[in-house]
Design a protein around this motif. Structure first.
Motif, mmCIF file in Angstrom:
data_model
loop_
_atom_site.group_PDB
_atom_site.id
_atom_site.type_symbol
_atom_site.label_atom_id
_atom_site.label_comp_id
_atom_site.label_asym_id
_atom_site.label_seq_id
_atom_site.Cartn_x
_atom_site.Cartn_y
_atom_site.Cartn_z
ATOM 1 N N LEU A 24 0.860 -1.188 0.000
ATOM 2 C CA LEU A 24 0.000 0.000 0.000
ATOM 3 C C LEU A 24 0.898 1.241 0.000
ATOM 4 O O LEU A 24 1.654 1.481 0.945
ATOM 5 C CB LEU A 24 -0.907 0.012 1.233
ATOM 6 N N THR A 25 0.833 2.021 -1.052
ATOM 7 C CA THR A 25 1.712 3.185 -1.192
ATOM 8 C C THR A 25 1.023 4.502 -0.869
ATOM 9 O O THR A 25 1.688 5.481 -0.502
ATOM 10 C CB THR A 25 2.267 3.259 -2.621
ATOM 11 N N SER A 26 -0.315 4.563 -1.001
ATOM 12 C CA SER A 26 -1.025 5.798 -0.683
ATOM 13 C C SER A 26 -2.517 5.504 -0.537
ATOM 14 O O SER A 26 -3.006 4.454 -0.960
ATOM 15 C CB SER A 26 -0.822 6.851 -1.778
ATOM 16 N N TYR A 27 -3.202 6.438 0.091
ATOM 17 C CA TYR A 27 -4.664 6.363 0.145
ATOM 18 C C TYR A 27 -5.196 7.786 0.238
ATOM 19 O O TYR A 27 -4.510 8.705 0.687
ATOM 20 C CB TYR A 27 -5.131 5.513 1.328
ATOM 21 N N ARG A 28 -6.420 7.965 -0.193
ATOM 22 C CA ARG A 28 -7.039 9.287 -0.135
ATOM 23 C C ARG A 28 -8.552 9.158 -0.054
ATOM 24 O O ARG A 28 -9.126 8.122 -0.392
ATOM 25 C CB ARG A 28 -6.657 10.133 -1.343
ATOM 26 N N ILE A 29 -9.165 10.227 0.435
ATOM 27 C CA ILE A 29 -10.622 10.313 0.547
ATOM 28 C C ILE A 29 -11.134 11.185 -0.596
ATOM 29 O O ILE A 29 -10.677 12.318 -0.781
ATOM 30 C CB ILE A 29 -11.037 10.916 1.899
ATOM 31 N N LYS A 30 -12.074 10.683 -1.367
ATOM 32 C CA LYS A 30 -12.638 11.443 -2.488
ATOM 33 C C LYS A 30 -14.118 11.672 -2.232
ATOM 34 O O LYS A 30 -14.924 10.736 -2.212
ATOM 35 C CB LYS A 30 -12.440 10.681 -3.803
ATOM 36 N N LEU A 31 -14.475 12.938 -2.000
ATOM 37 C CA LEU A 31 -15.866 13.299 -1.751
ATOM 38 C C LEU A 31 -16.580 13.519 -3.083
ATOM 39 O O LEU A 31 -16.180 14.372 -3.891
ATOM 40 C CB LEU A 31 -15.949 14.571 -0.903
ATOM 41 N N VAL A 55 -14.242 17.027 7.995
ATOM 42 C CA VAL A 55 -14.874 15.720 7.793
ATOM 43 C C VAL A 55 -13.937 14.786 7.038
ATOM 44 O O VAL A 55 -13.794 13.604 7.390
ATOM 45 C CB VAL A 55 -16.210 15.891 7.020
ATOM 46 N N ALA A 56 -13.274 15.306 6.001
ATOM 47 C CA ALA A 56 -12.341 14.467 5.244
ATOM 48 C C ALA A 56 -11.196 13.988 6.128
ATOM 49 O O ALA A 56 -10.755 12.837 6.021
ATOM 50 C CB ALA A 56 -11.801 15.243 4.044
ATOM 51 N N GLU A 102 -11.308 13.542 9.440
ATOM 52 C CA GLU A 102 -11.837 12.523 10.358
ATOM 53 C C GLU A 102 -12.027 11.187 9.641
ATOM 54 O O GLU A 102 -11.753 10.130 10.203
ATOM 55 C CB GLU A 102 -13.166 12.998 10.954
ATOM 56 N N LEU A 103 -12.500 11.238 8.410
ATOM 57 C CA LEU A 103 -12.659 10.001 7.645
ATOM 58 C C LEU A 103 -11.306 9.328 7.408
ATOM 59 O O LEU A 103 -11.190 8.100 7.460
ATOM 60 C CB LEU A 103 -13.339 10.294 6.313
ATOM 61 N N SER A 104 -10.277 10.133 7.151
ATOM 62 C CA SER A 104 -8.947 9.551 6.901
ATOM 63 C C SER A 104 -8.403 8.838 8.128
ATOM 64 O O SER A 104 -7.646 7.869 8.011
ATOM 65 C CB SER A 104 -7.977 10.640 6.446
ATOM 66 N N THR A 105 -8.769 9.298 9.319
ATOM 67 C CA THR A 105 -8.279 8.640 10.539
ATOM 68 C C THR A 105 -8.930 7.274 10.751
ATOM 69 O O THR A 105 -8.442 6.487 11.563
ATOM 70 C CB THR A 105 -8.532 9.520 11.771
ATOM 71 N N LEU A 106 -10.029 7.002 10.053
ATOM 72 C CA LEU A 106 -10.736 5.722 10.217
ATOM 73 C C LEU A 106 -10.185 4.636 9.312
ATOM 74 O O LEU A 106 -10.617 3.477 9.408
ATOM 75 C CB LEU A 106 -12.229 5.923 9.946
ATOM 76 N N ARG A 116 3.301 -4.337 -8.249
ATOM 77 C CA ARG A 116 2.438 -4.759 -7.140
ATOM 78 C C ARG A 116 2.299 -3.669 -6.059
ATOM 79 O O ARG A 116 2.433 -3.923 -4.870
ATOM 80 C CB ARG A 116 2.962 -6.051 -6.519
ATOM 81 N N LYS A 117 2.037 -2.467 -6.493
ATOM 82 C CA LYS A 117 1.774 -1.351 -5.585
ATOM 83 C C LYS A 117 0.333 -0.899 -5.744
ATOM 84 O O LYS A 117 -0.216 -0.900 -6.843
ATOM 85 C CB LYS A 117 2.722 -0.184 -5.871
ATOM 86 N N VAL A 118 -0.288 -0.511 -4.606
ATOM 87 C CA VAL A 118 -1.708 -0.169 -4.588
ATOM 88 C C VAL A 118 -1.884 1.258 -4.084
ATOM 89 O O VAL A 118 -1.362 1.628 -3.020
ATOM 90 C CB VAL A 118 -2.503 -1.138 -3.686
ATOM 91 N N ASP A 119 -2.612 2.045 -4.868
ATOM 92 C CA ASP A 119 -3.088 3.355 -4.429
ATOM 93 C C ASP A 119 -4.575 3.193 -4.100
ATOM 94 O O ASP A 119 -5.372 2.881 -4.993
ATOM 95 C CB ASP A 119 -2.902 4.406 -5.520
ATOM 96 N N LEU A 120 -4.924 3.409 -2.830
ATOM 97 C CA LEU A 120 -6.284 3.131 -2.357
ATOM 98 C C LEU A 120 -7.111 4.414 -2.349
ATOM 99 O O LEU A 120 -6.669 5.454 -1.858
ATOM 100 C CB LEU A 120 -6.223 2.527 -0.955
ATOM 101 N N ILE A 121 -8.317 4.328 -2.902
ATOM 102 C CA ILE A 121 -9.227 5.476 -2.949
ATOM 103 C C ILE A 121 -10.524 5.091 -2.251
ATOM 104 O O ILE A 121 -11.131 4.057 -2.556
ATOM 105 C CB ILE A 121 -9.534 5.893 -4.407
#
Length: 841
Positions: free
Chosen positions: A50-57, A69-70, A72-76, A158-163
């Motif tokens: 896992l190389t990155s993740y982000r919240i997309k509203l 809010v974004a 707080e969502l990232s902390t979950l 084999r790298k994952v960017d999570l959205i």
């Protein structure tokens, strides 16, 4: 030569040393290679990194405070990507490359356990759990139609960017609120408390307020005598959304009593204070027994440590009245604030004869009566490599002695001494002293744990304020009486800057320390007397003859205030859920007001101008100062943060005084200010002090001003173990409010102005802002933090040749580029080193 970071690290561990291009070349090569290394080659075939993740509203306009809010969502998110070491090298690289069976050396363990991190292996099941948590969070905020799903963007190697895709939907609002209880007495009080509720019709639906509401109602009932009322008595909050689209009806209910007398009201019974309670031998054998205004005091010592009649003032419970929880809290706070008890415990017990009565026992465990302490401070001042000047090493020792309860009334006597010197260990010239600065001081303060008003605050409480109410409100006066301590202090200070000047300062104070809340403090000085007696050396006398402004501000002076000298207000901001905090420190100082008013009144009844004057050659100081210090901090994690400080301060003379006293003027530079300049070496304005450029001695500096403006930024991060690092920038300067012919360019102006002869142009203040940047190394030893900062001037406060040498300003208005440093060549002598204890702000 195709080397990855692991192979290159292996070469370095085997002892290879770079040649030709040098260390900087290798550092650059490591940076380039780190960006292209393939960490996933160490993983199993079925694993992904896992190389990155982000919240997309999907609908950000529907979300109130969407940045919060974004966050707080990232902390979950159940999985967090690995960080980088020094912003370039992936930490999982150090872990994986040094995690083989043969990697057992100290450097292997250091790279693996200190610099490295176990890789974050992507898990689809944890991502699904995270989406459920995020949806639940949005539901509590009132987004009852929210949907959340995740998308794994798989790239090469084999790298994952999570959205996380979030669609909040429309936020529901409260249509009606209903409070109910099956107990008639409880229900009637519940309806009365409803007006103070945060759950009000028309407000956005926020189920997180339910916990606050339970705490508020519980406190309300405990202040009405319901001693055992708690949040567990509430039923689950009910929300009905069926009646009208987008609106919700809220129902808050208190459950029926599960046990008998759960909702009984209690009155205060007996109050007993054990003044020498010991957990080892908790009871019996009391040698002293006295009752004062319904409160019984017991002691097993030959005499009371604190006189009971004074201790009685810290007990706010009243026998026979319904219990108020606020009185219980005030008693506990007041007892702890006395400072002579290590532990304060208040036990309550239902009376065996009358079940509607609560008896109270206050157990006080005394602290040690006397204590010794000492503080050590270090600092280092760099002279920019000037030949023969030498660098200064400063050290100061501050021993202190405390005597608690010195007169039997919880008085605190604090005595402190300070001895400090700045040394020049490399004396190369006959006119250079080994001891550059000598600083000696002594302070004695007596703190009384109660507010002693001499009529001033009662008088101010009766005078109407132009802003409404009174100058001192009833609430503020009552809190002063309950929480403020009175302080009497005497002080002496001697400061000598070799070959320049020395002064002695005697002072006396009567003031108050007042902790109004957990985050708010006041420090007030009313009666204040200072006597300043300077001694001017020959070299400084020559400077004074050429500087009228400086001469007016230095001399023997009396500082006198009868009713008010200064006020310091401090508010320490609490860290919110995003790691942010905002703190404020404000100061207001006024000297000589009573003398000025008395002289004005005297002149009304006299044809001649008669004034009160001290002895010949001395003056009464009459000035006003104000300072505002705002600090912001963002904590990303326990070892990484961003800090900022904005400071503005101003001082003005009045009542016929020509200048603010020199010791009260502002300066810039030093370890806690503009770190690329020595203390008192910057400004004022665009003025250039030739001493600051001197190759003989550029540390006996004296430049001050009436106005200070400064902004400091600092990014703090972890390096390894107890070593911390920082990148920082400082922007600021000082100015004079009036034109000073001896210091051209020093005046604070909003727009540029030429002098009458047209030979000099004084630029606007924003053109005179100096700027520096640097990096620092900190050693965090828990109790001490040693700090070494190295800084470089980027922008000077005057036009210069690119390396700090001023240009001849004969009426010419120079362009912006002449203020900035040239990087055509680098000189080590341009760096400024600052050594200190603790953070600069």
């Amino acid at each position: 030569m195709n080397l990855m970071v692991p192979e290159l690290m292996g070469i370095l561990k085997r002892g290879w040393r770079p040649a030709g291009a040098g260390v900087w070349y290798v550092a650059l090569l490591l940076t380039v290679l780190a960006s292209s290394c393939n960490t996933t080659k160490f993983l199993a075939e079925d694993q992904e990194l896992l190389t990155s993740y982000r919240i997309k509203l999907a609908d950000p306009k529907n979300v109130t405070k969407r940045a919060d809010v974004a966050y707080e969502l990232s902390t979950l998110a159940r999985q967090q990507p690995n960080g980088n070491f020094l912003a370039f090298w992936p930490r999982e690289q150090f872990y994986l490359d040094n995690n083989k069976p043969k990697d057992t050396t100290r450097i292997d363990r250091f790279l693996r356990n200190t610099l490295g991190q176990p890789p974050t292996i992507y898990s689809d099941s944890l991502s699904r759990i995270s989406t459920t948590d995020m949806k639940d969070y949005l539901l509590k905020l009132g987004y009852l139609r929210a949907t959340v799903y995740h998308e794994a963007d798989r790239g090469k190697r084999r790298k994952v960017d999570l959205i996380y895709h979030v669609e909040a939907g429309k936020r529901f609002a409260i249509d009606s609120v209903e409070f109910t209880s099956p107990d008639p007495q409880v229900d009637s009080l519940l309806q009365l408390s409803k007006t103070e509720s945060e759950l009000q019709p028309g407000a956005p639906l926020d189920l997180n307020l339910f916990d606050k509401e339970k705490a508020r109602i519980s406190t309300y009932f405990r202040n009405k005598g319901f001693a055992f009322f708690s949040g567990s008595y509430f039923d689950k909050l009910e929300v009905d959304t069926n009646r009208q689209s987008g609106l919700a009806d809220v129902y808050l209910s208190i459950l029926p009593a599960e046990r008998e007398a759960a909702y009984d009201r209690y009155r205060v019974g007996s109050i007993t204070v054990l003044t020498d309670f010991s957990p080892v031998s908790p009871g019996g054998g009391y040698r002293l027994d006295t009752t004062i205004n319904g409160v019984r005091f017991l002691s097993n010592e030959p005499s009371f440590r604190m006189r009971p009649e004074l201790l009685r003032k810290s007990v706010f419970l009243t026998s026979g009245e319904f219990l108020r929880y606020s009185d219980l809290e005030k008693t506990n706070l007041s007892m702890n604030a006395l400072g002579i008890y290590r532990f304060v415990r208040i036990n309550q017990q239902i009376d065996t004869l009358d079940p509607g009565i609560l008896n109270y026992q206050v157990q006080l465990t005394p602290s040690d009566r006397m204590s010794l302490g000492a503080d050590l401070d270090l600092n280092y001042t760099n002279r920019n490599g000037n030949v023969g000047a030498g660098n200064l090493i400063g050290v100061s020792l501050t021993p202190s002695f405390q005597n608690r309860n010195v007169f039997g009334g919880a008085e605190l006597l604090v005595t402190s001494l300070r001895a400090g010197v700045e040394l020049n260990p490399r004396v190369k010239r006959r006119n250079t002293a080994f001891f550059n600065t000598i600083d000696l001081s002594a302070d004695v303060s007596l703190y009384l744990p109660r507010f002693q008003d001499f009529g001033v605050y009662n008088f101010l409480n009766k005078i109407p304020s132009p802003f409404g109410s009174r100058i001192v409100s009833d609430d503020f006066l009552n809190q002063l009486r309950e929480r403020a301590s009175t302080r009497y202090s005497l002080g002496y200070e001697y400061l000598s800057i070799q070959r320049f000047y020395a002064y002695t300062l005697l002072n006396a104070r009567l003031g108050y320390d007042f902790k109004r809340s957990a985050t708010t403090n006041y420090r007030i000085n009313n009666l204040a007397i200072d006597v300043l007696a300077p001694t001017i050396e020959r070299e400084f006398e020559i400077i004074l003859q050429q500087n009228e402004f400086l001469r007016r501000s230095i001399g023997e002076q009396y500082f006198f205030s009868l009713f008010f000298r200064d006020l310091e207000y401090t508010r320490s901001g609490r860290v919110d859920r995003r790691g942010r905090s905002l703190s404020f420190n404000g100061q207001l100082e006024l000297a000589g007001a009573e003398v000025s008013l008395f002289n004005d009144a005297l002149n009304l009844f006299s044809e001649n101008n008669r004034i009160i004057t001290p002895k010949e050659g001395a003056t009464f100081a009459k000035y006003a100062l104000a300072l505002a210090d705002i600090r912001y901090q963002k904590q990303y994690n326990p070892l990484k943060s961003f800090a900022a400080r904005f400071l503005v301060a101003a001082g003005r003379p009045y009542g016929g005084s020509e200048a603010v006293p020199y010791v009260k003027q502002f300066f810039a530079g030093g370890a806690n200010s503009m770190r690329a300049w020595a203390p008192r070496g910057l400004g004022p304005g665009g003025f250039v002090d030739t001493l600051s450029l001197s190759t003989n001695n550029n540390l006996q500096l004296f430049q001050t001003g009436d106005f200070r403006l400064e902004l400091n930024l600092e990014y703090r991060f972890n390096i390894a173990s107890f070593f911390r690092g920082a990148f920082f920038a400082d922007i600021g300067n000082i100015w004079t409010f009036e034109e000073d012919p001896e210091r051209p360019g020093s005046q604070f102006l909003l727009s540029k102005r030429a002098n009458e002869a047209g030979t000099f142009v004084n630029q606007a203040f924003y053109r005179q802002l100096a700027m520096s940047a640097g990096t620092g190394l900190r050693t965090d030893l828990s109790y001490f933090l040693f700090r070494l900062d190295v800084s470089l001037p980027l922008r000077y406060n005057y036009p210069q040749d690119g390396f700090g040498e001023p240009l001849d300003r004969d009426g010419t208005s120079f362009g912006e580029s002449t203020y900035w440093r040239s990087f055509s060549s680098f000189r080590f002598r341009d760096l400024t080193f600052q050594l200190g204890l603790g953070y600069p702000f």
